[in-house]
Scaffold this motif. Structure first.
Motif, PDB file in Angstrom:
ATOM      1  N   ASP A 167       0.981  -5.481   0.330  1.00  0.00           N
ATOM      2  CA  ASP A 167       1.845  -5.117  -0.794  1.00  0.00           C
ATOM      3  C   ASP A 167       2.970  -6.135  -1.003  1.00  0.00           C
ATOM      4  OD1 ASP A 167       3.055  -3.380  -2.728  1.00  0.00           O
ATOM      5  OD2 ASP A 167       4.418  -2.673  -1.170  1.00  0.00           O
ATOM      6  N   GLU A 414      -0.044  -1.761  10.069  1.00  0.00           N
ATOM      7  CA  GLU A 414      -0.915  -0.813   9.364  1.00  0.00           C
ATOM      8  C   GLU A 414      -2.389  -1.199   9.340  1.00  0.00           C
ATOM      9  OE1 GLU A 414       0.598   0.377   5.557  1.00  0.00           O
ATOM     10  OE2 GLU A 414       2.287   1.442   6.449  1.00  0.00           O
ATOM     11  N   TYR A 472       5.030   9.043  -0.507  1.00  0.00           N
ATOM     12  CA  TYR A 472       3.587   9.043  -0.771  1.00  0.00           C
ATOM     13  C   TYR A 472       2.996  10.426  -0.516  1.00  0.00           C
ATOM     14  CZ  TYR A 472       3.888   4.014  -1.223  1.00  0.00           C
ATOM     15  OH  TYR A 472       4.221   2.756  -1.658  1.00  0.00           O
ATOM     16  N   LYS A 568      11.775  -0.334  -3.236  1.00  0.00           N
ATOM     17  CA  LYS A 568      12.330   0.475  -2.139  1.00  0.00           C
ATOM     18  C   LYS A 568      13.541  -0.190  -1.493  1.00  0.00           C
ATOM     19  CE  LYS A 568       8.049   2.904  -1.118  1.00  0.00           C
ATOM     20  NZ  LYS A 568       7.085   2.040  -1.843  1.00  0.00           N
TER      21      LYS A 568
END
Ligand code: BDP
Length: 601
Positions: A167, A414, A472, A568
């Motif tokens: 991302d 992740e 999320y 964010k």
């Protein structure tokens, strides 16, 4: 890769930053047409360091996939003859090939670590040299971060694009300085320091790698900030003992200057290298993380190297601003999400006392359960990627092993660590990481699996979790955040019995958007979201840290969930505070905060 090119009386480094000649290779013909010979009839201007994507008005260059070419003349002084001369490229994102005077001298895979080419034999001394660097930005399944070139055939034509699983925008180019360096023919190739503390004495176990044919001895000196010698030693391996040592502490850094000298049998100085080094210890016992024997609670951010116009390029002014903002807000630590940052950033962290979790570029190794190109179990994983991953960890540790600020390595972010095959893959990566670090720092990897599905967390020293309850999961329902977070955190601890850091929690926030009662994307919701998370962290004595995602807004690929990038940030991309910055400052700067966290029951 050798030492960071600090200059001394025996070493020189010419920074080649500036405007280079530049050609995007949109048709992929550069190699065939021998662009590496550097005889270009036309070219554009390009800044080095810079990402090339956002400095252009050309959409084709912003979204370019493939090679781009850089070229400039380089003068190698005649006085350098007889010494070792090399080029150091600090970051070519993601693959770089270098030619000098038409001859290929090196190539390198991976966009975030330095590489070098020895040009002692090939340089034209006392004259001009043609330097050409080809940078390729293609991501596939053999490189970190991984990606895939996708092609779609339609009746009206074919489209091709770079697909990525991470991302942040796939910025590319020469992101960090390129330098022309000179060291003596017999020189210091590497130095390793291992700090320890015994009572009030600080020790530095020093070892050296040298190269060259002149026989020599090694002399070590440690000096304090006034230049006073505090310890000396000799030999390729020596332990320097500093009485009443001043330790490197979070937020209160102290650095000694370590000097290594190679001296010939006749007493002539062959080479000398100096660099700042801190003394501190790191340890994990039970539910706590200790720095210098004191419980340490991580408060800070996941960051990015990212800003408007220059993209991912090294920018000293921006870095100074970021360090000032981190100090202002009361942060004591950061993670180099999701790739190794510049060496200059690490040096600033060492100097400013910012604690760093040093992360590899292994981001996006997952397919959300659909299929796997990474861990194919019956074939022992993706061997080429695994080999590259291990090499990247070894190179990262070789580069960053001497920084006191680095207290833990993160091998990934992740990955699909609930997928079959991820365990042997990460077992191999973690083992290689532990083996490579002479200081035996703790090792982690950042997970986004669940406490019951993850199959790797027992391999780490600390469980690092990215979690987005209220964003999320159940967006906007902030009343659910604290209870669901507490339940989940307890499950992580119950299953793995390791201290936990929440390495990401955050909510996209548009500065200036106000909503009361709080609604997602508003400044009020970001504050509420953080508060509710903090309530959960404070209730769990095994939680040893909180890193908000993200320090600042940053660029991403275009997509319908991203309005002008990822928002964010607690600061805007221009580094102005959103309301949450003041709330965080209040929490983290409270004089009793660290003590309360250390004494959590
Ligand atoms: C996490 C990733 C991070 C993203 C973040 C987000 O680690 O890179 O930017 O989520 O979606 O999954 O904001």
């Amino acid at each position: 890769m050798s030492l960071y090119p600090f200059e001394t009386e025996t070493r020189e480094a010419k920074d080649l930053s500036g405007i280079w000649n530049f050609r995007p290779d949109s048709k992929g013909v550069g190699r065939k047409e021998k662009w590496h010979l550097g005889q270009w009839s036309e070219s554009q201007m390009m800044a080095v360091p810079s990402s090339y994507n956002d400095v252009s008005q050309d959409v084709a260059l912003r979204d370019h996939v493939g090679d781009v070419w850089y070229q400039r003349p380089v003068f190698v002084p005649a006085s350098w003859k007889g010494d070792r001369v090399y080029l150091r490229v600090d970051a070519a994102c993601h693959r770089g090939t270098v030619w000098l005077n038409g001859k290929e001298i090196t190539s390198h895979k991976g966009g975030y670590l330095p590489f070098e080419a020895d040009i002692t034999e090939s340089a034209n001394y006392g004259g001009e040299n043609k330097l050409v660097i080809c940078v390729n930005n293609i991501l596939d399944y053999t490189i970190l971060p991984p990606g895939e070139i996708k092609t779609e055939k339609h009746a009206w034509g074919t489209i091709t694009w770079q697909d990525i699983q991470h991302d942040f925008f796939n910025y590319a180019g020469l992101h960090r300085p390129v330098r022309l360096c000179r060291v003596p023919a017999t020189y210091i190739a590497d130095i390793t320091t291992v700090p320890s503390v015994q009572g009030t004495t600080g020790s530095l176990k020093c070892s050296i790698e040298t190269s060259g044919s002149t026989p020599h001895t090694v002399e070590w000196t440690a000096r304090d900030h006034t230049g006073n010698t505090v310890a000396t030693g000799s030999g390729a391996n020596a332990t320097l003992k500093i009485l009443k040592a001043r330790l490197w502490e979070p937020g209160n850094a102290y650095l000694y200057t370590l000097e290594a000298k190679l001296v010939s049998k006749a007493g002539v100085l062959l080479d000398v290298y100096r660099f700042p080094v801190g003394i501190r210890t790191v340890q994990i016992k039970g539910k706590r993380f200790y720095i210098n024997g004191k419980p340490f609670y991580f408060k800070g951010f996941g960051k990015h190297e990212d800003a408007s116009i220059r993209g991912k390029a090294l920018d000293h002014a921006l870095n100074v601003k970021d360090f000032n903002l981190m100090r202002w807000i009361g942060a004591n630590s950061a993670r180099t999400s999701h790739y190794p940052y510049s060496e200059e950033f690490m040096q600033m962290a060492d100097r400013d006392g910012l604690v760093v979790i040093d992360e590899s570029p292994a981001v996006g190794l997952q397919f959300f359960g659909k299929t796997t190109k990474f861990f194919i179990p019956e074939k022992g994983g993706n061997p080429e990627l695994l080999r590259h991953h291990i090499e990247v960890m070894q190179d990262l540790i070789r580069r960053d092993k001497n920084y006191a600020c680095v207290v833990m390595w993160s091998v990934q972010n992740e990955a699909g660590t609930d997928e079959e095959g991820s365990r042997p893959y990460f077992q191999a990566v973690i083992e290689a990481t532990r083996k490579a670090d002479p200081c035996k720092r703790p090792v982690t990897g950042v997970v986004c699996t669940t406490p019951t599905t993850d199959i790797t967390c027992d391999l780490y020293d600390v469980v690092c979790v990215n979690r987005y309850h209220g964003w999320y999961w159940h967006p906007g329902r902030w009343t659910m955040i604290a209870p669901s977070m507490i339940a989940e955190l307890k499950a992580w601890y119950k299953n793995f019995k390791k201290p936990v850091i929440i390495t990401e929690y955050g909510a996209d926030t548009v500065e200036g958007l106000h909503m009361d009662p709080p609604v997602i994307f508003s400044e009020e919701y970001q504050i509420k979201f953080l508060d509710c998370n903090h309530e959960a962290f404070d209730a769990c004595d095994f939680v040893i840290g909180e890193h908000v995602w993200n320090f600042a807004d940053f660029a991403t690929k275009q997509g319908i969930t991203r309005v002008n990038g990822n928002r964010k940030g607690v600061f805007t991309r221009e580094r102005q505070p959103k309301s949450a910055a003041f709330a965080l400052k209040k929490r983290w700067s409270d004089p009793s905060f660290d003590e309360r966290m250390a004494a959590k029951k």
